[in-house]
Write a protein that holds these residues in place. Structure first.
Motif, mmCIF file in Angstrom:
data_model
loop_
_atom_site.group_PDB
_atom_site.id
_atom_site.type_symbol
_atom_site.label_atom_id
_atom_site.label_comp_id
_atom_site.label_asym_id
_atom_site.label_seq_id
_atom_site.Cartn_x
_atom_site.Cartn_y
_atom_site.Cartn_z
ATOM 1 N N LEU A 153 0.974 -1.255 -0.016
ATOM 2 C CA LEU A 153 0.028 -0.031 -0.052
ATOM 3 C C LEU A 153 0.961 1.330 0.091
ATOM 4 O O LEU A 153 1.995 1.373 0.537
ATOM 5 N N PRO A 154 0.167 2.219 -0.513
ATOM 6 C CA PRO A 154 1.196 3.806 -0.762
ATOM 7 C C PRO A 154 1.265 4.089 1.035
ATOM 8 O O PRO A 154 0.377 4.040 1.392
ATOM 9 N N PRO A 155 2.398 4.518 1.145
ATOM 10 C CA PRO A 155 2.455 5.131 2.507
ATOM 11 C C PRO A 155 1.398 6.320 2.951
ATOM 12 O O PRO A 155 1.016 6.945 1.984
ATOM 13 N N ALA A 156 0.802 6.114 4.121
ATOM 14 C CA ALA A 156 -0.173 7.256 4.500
ATOM 15 C C ALA A 156 0.667 8.675 4.993
ATOM 16 O O ALA A 156 1.605 8.448 5.801
ATOM 17 N N ILE A 157 0.288 9.487 4.182
ATOM 18 C CA ILE A 157 1.027 11.010 4.853
ATOM 19 C C ILE A 157 0.072 11.746 5.662
ATOM 20 O O ILE A 157 -0.900 11.896 5.710
#
Length: 63
Positions: free
Chosen positions: A59-63
């Motif tokens: 998953l793309p990292p949560a920012i």
């Protein structure tokens, strides 16, 4: 944004399923059942569990 506890919980759930699916396949191997509908179902379960685990880890990292 998901907390680290949410991440750990989801990760743990996915790993439990992957481990159970892999163990199910290994039990079939040890009993000599490596073909047929039971093997196909176990193989699909393990494949699906791995796909879910892999998707979660990528998953793309949560920012």
């Amino acid at each position: 944004m998901a907390s680290i506890d949410d991440f750990r919980f989801e990760s743990h759930q996915l790993l439990l399923e992957l481990d159970a699916a892999t163990m199910g396949m290994m039990m079939l191997v040890s009993s000599g059942c490596v073909s047929g509908p039971e093997w196909d179902a176990a193989n699909k379960r393990q494949h699906d569990a791995y796909k879910c685990w892999d998707a979660f880890n990528n998953l793309p990292p949560a920012i």
